[in-house]
Motif scaffolding. Structure first.
Motif, PDB file in Angstrom:
ATOM      1  N   PHE A 135       0.841  -1.205   0.000  1.00  0.00           N
ATOM      2  CA  PHE A 135       0.000   0.000   0.000  1.00  0.00           C
ATOM      3  C   PHE A 135       0.873   1.251   0.000  1.00  0.00           C
ATOM      4  O   PHE A 135       0.563   2.240  -0.682  1.00  0.00           O
ATOM      5  CB  PHE A 135      -0.934   0.011   1.203  1.00  0.00           C
ATOM      6  CG  PHE A 135      -1.923   1.143   1.182  1.00  0.00           C
ATOM      7  CD1 PHE A 135      -2.944   1.178   0.250  1.00  0.00           C
ATOM      8  CD2 PHE A 135      -1.816   2.197   2.077  1.00  0.00           C
ATOM      9  CE1 PHE A 135      -3.856   2.233   0.207  1.00  0.00           C
ATOM     10  CE2 PHE A 135      -2.716   3.256   2.053  1.00  0.00           C
ATOM     11  CZ  PHE A 135      -3.744   3.267   1.117  1.00  0.00           C
ATOM     12  N   CYS A 136       1.973   1.219   0.749  1.00  0.00           N
ATOM     13  CA  CYS A 136       2.922   2.332   0.721  1.00  0.00           C
ATOM     14  C   CYS A 136       3.402   2.571  -0.708  1.00  0.00           C
ATOM     15  O   CYS A 136       3.387   3.705  -1.202  1.00  0.00           O
ATOM     16  CB  CYS A 136       4.099   2.030   1.649  1.00  0.00           C
ATOM     17  SG  CYS A 136       5.495   3.170   1.502  1.00  0.00           S
ATOM     18  N   ALA A 137       3.823   1.508  -1.382  1.00  0.00           N
ATOM     19  CA  ALA A 137       4.323   1.641  -2.751  1.00  0.00           C
ATOM     20  C   ALA A 137       3.210   2.041  -3.716  1.00  0.00           C
ATOM     21  O   ALA A 137       3.450   2.762  -4.690  1.00  0.00           O
ATOM     22  CB  ALA A 137       4.968   0.331  -3.197  1.00  0.00           C
ATOM     23  N   GLN A 138       1.982   1.584  -3.452  1.00  0.00           N
ATOM     24  CA  GLN A 138       0.856   1.995  -4.292  1.00  0.00           C
ATOM     25  C   GLN A 138       0.665   3.501  -4.231  1.00  0.00           C
ATOM     26  O   GLN A 138       0.464   4.163  -5.260  1.00  0.00           O
ATOM     27  CB  GLN A 138      -0.428   1.302  -3.849  1.00  0.00           C
ATOM     28  CG  GLN A 138      -1.667   1.744  -4.644  1.00  0.00           C
ATOM     29  CD  GLN A 138      -2.963   1.432  -3.934  1.00  0.00           C
ATOM     30  OE1 GLN A 138      -3.130   0.387  -3.341  1.00  0.00           O
ATOM     31  NE2 GLN A 138      -3.907   2.366  -3.989  1.00  0.00           N
ATOM     32  N   LEU A 139       0.735   4.066  -3.034  1.00  0.00           N
ATOM     33  CA  LEU A 139       0.577   5.515  -2.887  1.00  0.00           C
ATOM     34  C   LEU A 139       1.664   6.260  -3.657  1.00  0.00           C
ATOM     35  O   LEU A 139       1.397   7.269  -4.316  1.00  0.00           O
ATOM     36  CB  LEU A 139       0.619   5.894  -1.412  1.00  0.00           C
ATOM     37  CG  LEU A 139      -0.528   5.382  -0.539  1.00  0.00           C
ATOM     38  CD1 LEU A 139      -0.279   5.749   0.922  1.00  0.00           C
ATOM     39  CD2 LEU A 139      -1.863   5.937  -1.006  1.00  0.00           C
ATOM     40  N   LEU A 140       2.894   5.779  -3.568  1.00  0.00           N
ATOM     41  CA  LEU A 140       3.994   6.422  -4.293  1.00  0.00           C
ATOM     42  C   LEU A 140       3.817   6.263  -5.792  1.00  0.00           C
ATOM     43  O   LEU A 140       4.070   7.199  -6.569  1.00  0.00           O
ATOM     44  CB  LEU A 140       5.329   5.826  -3.838  1.00  0.00           C
ATOM     45  CG  LEU A 140       5.670   6.000  -2.357  1.00  0.00           C
ATOM     46  CD1 LEU A 140       6.950   5.241  -2.018  1.00  0.00           C
ATOM     47  CD2 LEU A 140       5.802   7.468  -1.976  1.00  0.00           C
ATOM     48  N   GLY A 141       3.365   5.089  -6.216  1.00  0.00           N
ATOM     49  CA  GLY A 141       3.148   4.848  -7.631  1.00  0.00           C
ATOM     50  C   GLY A 141       2.023   5.680  -8.213  1.00  0.00           C
ATOM     51  O   GLY A 141       2.063   6.071  -9.386  1.00  0.00           O
ATOM     52  N   ASP A 142       1.016   5.952  -7.415  1.00  0.00           N
ATOM     53  CA  ASP A 142      -0.101   6.775  -7.884  1.00  0.00           C
ATOM     54  C   ASP A 142       0.353   8.167  -8.297  1.00  0.00           C
ATOM     55  O   ASP A 142      -0.324   8.833  -9.091  1.00  0.00           O
ATOM     56  CB  ASP A 142      -1.157   6.919  -6.781  1.00  0.00           C
ATOM     57  CG  ASP A 142      -2.066   5.700  -6.652  1.00  0.00           C
ATOM     58  OD1 ASP A 142      -1.981   4.802  -7.511  1.00  0.00           O
ATOM     59  OD2 ASP A 142      -2.846   5.652  -5.689  1.00  0.00           O
ATOM     60  N   PHE A 143       1.482   8.625  -7.759  1.00  0.00           N
ATOM     61  CA  PHE A 143       1.950   9.979  -8.048  1.00  0.00           C
ATOM     62  C   PHE A 143       3.219   9.992  -8.890  1.00  0.00           C
ATOM     63  O   PHE A 143       3.950  10.982  -8.898  1.00  0.00           O
ATOM     64  CB  PHE A 143       2.115  10.763  -6.751  1.00  0.00           C
ATOM     65  CG  PHE A 143       0.793  11.110  -6.127  1.00  0.00           C
ATOM     66  CD1 PHE A 143       0.092  12.207  -6.563  1.00  0.00           C
ATOM     67  CD2 PHE A 143       0.241  10.297  -5.160  1.00  0.00           C
ATOM     68  CE1 PHE A 143      -1.157  12.521  -6.028  1.00  0.00           C
ATOM     69  CE2 PHE A 143      -0.999  10.597  -4.612  1.00  0.00           C
ATOM     70  CZ  PHE A 143      -1.701  11.712  -5.048  1.00  0.00           C
ATOM     71  N   GLY A 144       3.477   8.919  -9.622  1.00  0.00           N
ATOM     72  CA  GLY A 144       4.469   8.987 -10.676  1.00  0.00           C
ATOM     73  C   GLY A 144       5.739   8.195 -10.520  1.00  0.00           C
ATOM     74  O   GLY A 144       6.554   8.146 -11.441  1.00  0.00           O
ATOM     75  N   THR A 145       5.985   7.587  -9.343  1.00  0.00           N
ATOM     76  CA  THR A 145       7.209   6.797  -9.239  1.00  0.00           C
ATOM     77  C   THR A 145       7.108   5.545 -10.099  1.00  0.00           C
ATOM     78  O   THR A 145       6.028   5.012 -10.318  1.00  0.00           O
ATOM     79  CB  THR A 145       7.477   6.366  -7.781  1.00  0.00           C
ATOM     80  OG1 THR A 145       6.436   5.487  -7.358  1.00  0.00           O
ATOM     81  CG2 THR A 145       7.590   7.540  -6.848  1.00  0.00           C
ATOM     82  N   GLU A 146       8.236   5.086 -10.561  1.00  0.00           N
ATOM     83  CA  GLU A 146       8.311   3.766 -11.179  1.00  0.00           C
ATOM     84  C   GLU A 146       8.441   2.758 -10.033  1.00  0.00           C
ATOM     85  O   GLU A 146       9.432   2.777  -9.307  1.00  0.00           O
ATOM     86  CB  GLU A 146       9.530   3.661 -12.101  1.00  0.00           C
ATOM     87  CG  GLU A 146       9.709   2.279 -12.699  1.00  0.00           C
ATOM     88  CD  GLU A 146      11.085   2.070 -13.318  1.00  0.00           C
ATOM     89  OE1 GLU A 146      11.192   1.229 -14.225  1.00  0.00           O
ATOM     90  OE2 GLU A 146      12.043   2.751 -12.889  1.00  0.00           O
ATOM     91  N   VAL A 147       7.446   1.910  -9.865  1.00  0.00           N
ATOM     92  CA  VAL A 147       7.470   0.921  -8.796  1.00  0.00           C
ATOM     93  C   VAL A 147       7.760  -0.450  -9.387  1.00  0.00           C
ATOM     94  O   VAL A 147       7.011  -0.947 -10.229  1.00  0.00           O
ATOM     95  CB  VAL A 147       6.139   0.875  -8.020  1.00  0.00           C
ATOM     96  CG1 VAL A 147       6.199  -0.183  -6.913  1.00  0.00           C
ATOM     97  CG2 VAL A 147       5.817   2.236  -7.423  1.00  0.00           C
ATOM     98  N   ILE A 148       8.859  -1.042  -8.950  1.00  0.00           N
ATOM     99  CA  ILE A 148       9.228  -2.397  -9.380  1.00  0.00           C
ATOM    100  C   ILE A 148       8.926  -3.344  -8.224  1.00  0.00           C
ATOM    101  O   ILE A 148       9.608  -3.323  -7.197  1.00  0.00           O
ATOM    102  CB  ILE A 148      10.712  -2.474  -9.769  1.00  0.00           C
ATOM    103  CG1 ILE A 148      10.998  -1.530 -10.943  1.00  0.00           C
ATOM    104  CG2 ILE A 148      11.101  -3.905 -10.116  1.00  0.00           C
ATOM    105  CD1 ILE A 148      12.471  -1.440 -11.307  1.00  0.00           C
ATOM    106  N   LYS A 149       7.901  -4.133  -8.393  1.00  0.00           N
ATOM    107  CA  LYS A 149       7.507  -5.083  -7.357  1.00  0.00           C
ATOM    108  C   LYS A 149       8.254  -6.391  -7.572  1.00  0.00           C
ATOM    109  O   LYS A 149       8.157  -6.995  -8.635  1.00  0.00           O
ATOM    110  CB  LYS A 149       5.999  -5.333  -7.380  1.00  0.00           C
ATOM    111  CG  LYS A 149       5.553  -6.324  -6.305  1.00  0.00           C
ATOM    112  CD  LYS A 149       4.055  -6.488  -6.258  1.00  0.00           C
ATOM    113  CE  LYS A 149       3.655  -7.460  -5.155  1.00  0.00           C
ATOM    114  NZ  LYS A 149       4.021  -6.989  -3.810  1.00  0.00           N
ATOM    115  N   ILE A 150       8.974  -6.818  -6.544  1.00  0.00           N
ATOM    116  CA  ILE A 150       9.768  -8.043  -6.630  1.00  0.00           C
ATOM    117  C   ILE A 150       9.073  -9.156  -5.865  1.00  0.00           C
ATOM    118  O   ILE A 150       8.700  -8.993  -4.703  1.00  0.00           O
ATOM    119  CB  ILE A 150      11.182  -7.810  -6.078  1.00  0.00           C
ATOM    120  CG1 ILE A 150      11.930  -6.812  -6.972  1.00  0.00           C
ATOM    121  CG2 ILE A 150      11.951  -9.122  -5.978  1.00  0.00           C
ATOM    122  CD1 ILE A 150      13.327  -6.485  -6.510  1.00  0.00           C
TER     123      ILE A 150
END
Length: 397
Positions: A24-39
Motif C-alpha cells: 500500500f505504501c508503494a501503491q501511494l507512491l506509484g499513484d503519483f508517478g514513481t516507477e514501482v518495481i515489485k519483486i
C-alpha cells in the motif's frame, strides 16, 4: 507512470513487500508517478494475488488495486545470485520498501548498511509489526495484532461484547500511509543532505497515532475509554439513526448545529437544560439519541437527508459499495475510477488521493501478471538474454 507532470516522476521504487502494508505504501507512491518495481519470488508470489472477499472468474479483485501502476519482476532473494541482482537494482533506485520480519534483509546480506554502501542516496522504508528496535521487534506482527497492541481494537464494538474489528485492514493501510509520508520526508531531507536514510514504520505505532487522547485520559484522569458502539461518548448528537428504509449519520453536536436540528424537528430541545449545552447533551446522550431516532424512524433516508441539507445540519447516508458506485458527488470528483484489466474488463476502484491541482496522480494500469516486466527490467541493468535464460532455468527469476 512516466508523465513528467506527475510530482514523483523520475523516482524508482523497489517494493519487496507482501500483502498490504508495504504494497500500500508503494501503491501511494506509484499513484503519483514513481516507477514501482515489485519483486516477488518466482515460486512464491505475493499471496495478495489471490486475496479478496469475492472473486470474478477466479481472479482476485484486490490485486488490480494494490498492485496498480507497478511493474512485476520475479527474483529469488533466498539465493546469492538473486541477492546480487537486487543489489544491482538497488544501486539504480531512490526508494526501497520492505515489510519482512526485522532481520530478514540482514540475513540475506541486504541490510541498510550494505545497500547504503552501494547507494548512499537510497531511502529504505521498513514496515513491521513492532518496529526495527526494542525487545519485541523480531516478533511476527499482523495488522490485527498491531491494532490491539496500539489500543484501537479495545475501543471498537459494543460495550457488552468482545472487541470488534473494521471490515478492512486499518492497521496495514495506516502504516502504509505513514511509511509513504516518512518516505517523502526522507526524500525531502535528501535534497539538503544528499543522503538517504531508514524509515521505521511499526503497525502498532501507526495505530497509536490515531487514538487521540486515550493515553492522557488514563494517565492524568484515571479513565479508560471503553467500547461505545455507534456513538462517541459525550459527543451528541453524533451517531447512526434508523430510518424507515435505511439509516443515516447525523452530526450536530455543536450548539449552533444542535439548535438547527431541534428547530428542524420542531422540538424545544435548545431551551431544555438537559440538552441546551454540550455537557448537558453528553450527560443525557442516550435519551437524546432515542428522541432523534424516533423522529428519523418515521421518515425515509431521502426525506431526512433533504431536510437536514435544507437546514444546514450535517447528515449523510450509510453507504455500501452499491450506493457509492451511484453517488453523484463521488462520480463528479472521480473518487471511483475504472481501470482496464486484460481478464476482467474494466475494474472500478478508488481514485488517486489526495488531489493535487497542478501535478495530480493517475492510474495507468491495474496490477500486472507475475514477472510481466522481468526481461525489460533486467535488460535495463545489463543482464542479457542468455544470462536471463540461465537464471530462469535455475529458478532465480
Amino acid at each position: 507512470m512516466t508523465d513528467q507532470k506527475s510530482p514523483l516522476a523520475g523516482l524508482r521504487v523497489i517494493e519487496l513487500g507482501q500483502l498490504i502494508a508495504g504494497p500500500f505504501c508503494a501503491q501511494l507512491l506509484g499513484d503519483f508517478g514513481t516507477e514501482v518495481i515489485k519483486i516477488e519470488a518466482p515460486d512464491a508470489p505475493d499471496p495478495a494475488r489471490g486475496w479478496g472477499a469475492a472473486k470474478k472468474d477466479g481472479h482476485s479483485l484486490f490485486w488490480p488495486i494494490i498492485a496498480r501502476n507497478k511493474k512485476s519482476l520475479t527474483l529469488n532473494l533466498r539465493e546469492p545470485e538473486g541477492q546480487a541482482l537486487l543489489k544491482q537494482l538497488a544501486a539504480t533506485a531512490d526508494v526501497l520498501v520492505e515489510n519482512f520480519r526485522p532481520g530478514t534483509l540482514e540475513r540475506w546480506g541486504l541490510g541498510p548498511d550494505v545497500l547504503h554502501a552501494l547507494n548512499p542516496r537510497l531511502v529504505i522504508a521498513r514496515i513491521s509489526g513492532y518496529g526495527q528496535t526494542g525487545p519485541e521487534s523480531a516478533k511476527a506482527g499482523y495488522a490485527s495484532v498491531g491494532e490491539a497492541k496500539g489500543g484501537l481494537r479495545y475501543m471498537i464494538g459494543e460495550p457488552d461484547r468482545l472487541p470488534a474489528r473494521a471490515g478492512v485492514s486499518l492497521g496495514d493501510t495506516m502504516t502504509g500511509t505513514f511509511a509513504a509520508l516518512g518516505t517523502m520526508m526522507a526524500l525531502f531531507a535528501r535534497e539538503r543532505t544528499g543522503r538517504g536514510q531508514v524509515v521505521d514504520a511499526a503497525i502498532y505505532e501507526s495505530v497509536m497515532a490515531f487514538i487521540e487522547s486515550i493515553i492522557p485520559e488514563y494517565a492524568l484522569a484515571g479513565q479508560i475509554r471503553e467500547r461505545t458502539g455507534p456513538i462517541l461518548p459525550r459527543v451528541a448528537p453524533s451517531g447512526v439513526y434508523p430510518c424507515a428504509d435505511g439509516m443515516v449519520i447525523i452530526g450536530a453536536n455543536q450548539d449552533t448545529l444542535f439548535r438547527r436540528l431541534a428547530s428542524m424537528i420542531g422540538a424545544d430541545w435548545a431551551d431544555d437544560p438537559r440538552f441546551a449545552t454540550h455537557d448537558g447533551r453528553g450527560d443525557n446522550q442516550h435519551e437524546l439519541d432515542e428522541k432523534i431516532a424516533a423522529w428519523t424512524g418515521e421518515r425515509t433516508v431521502d426525506d431526512v437527508l433533504s431536510q437536514c441539507e435544507a437546514n444546514g445540519v450535517p447528515c449523510g447516508p450509510v453507504n455500501t459499495a452499491r450506493e457509492m458506485l451511484e453517488d453523484a458527488h463521488i462520480k463528479a470528483r472521480e473518487a471511483i475510477i475504472r481501470v482496464a484489466h486484460p481478464m476482467l474488463g474494466e475494474v472500478p476502484m478508488q481514485g488517486v488521493f489526495p488531489k493535487l491541482s497542478d501535478t495530480p496522480g493517475r492510474v495507468d494500469h491495474a496490477g500486472p501478471a507475475l514477472g510481466a516486466d522481468t526481461a525489460r527490467i533486467l535488460t535495463s541493468i545489463g543482464v542479457d538474454a542468455s544470462e536471463q535464460a540461465r537464471l530462469r532455468e535455475k529458478g532465480i527469476i
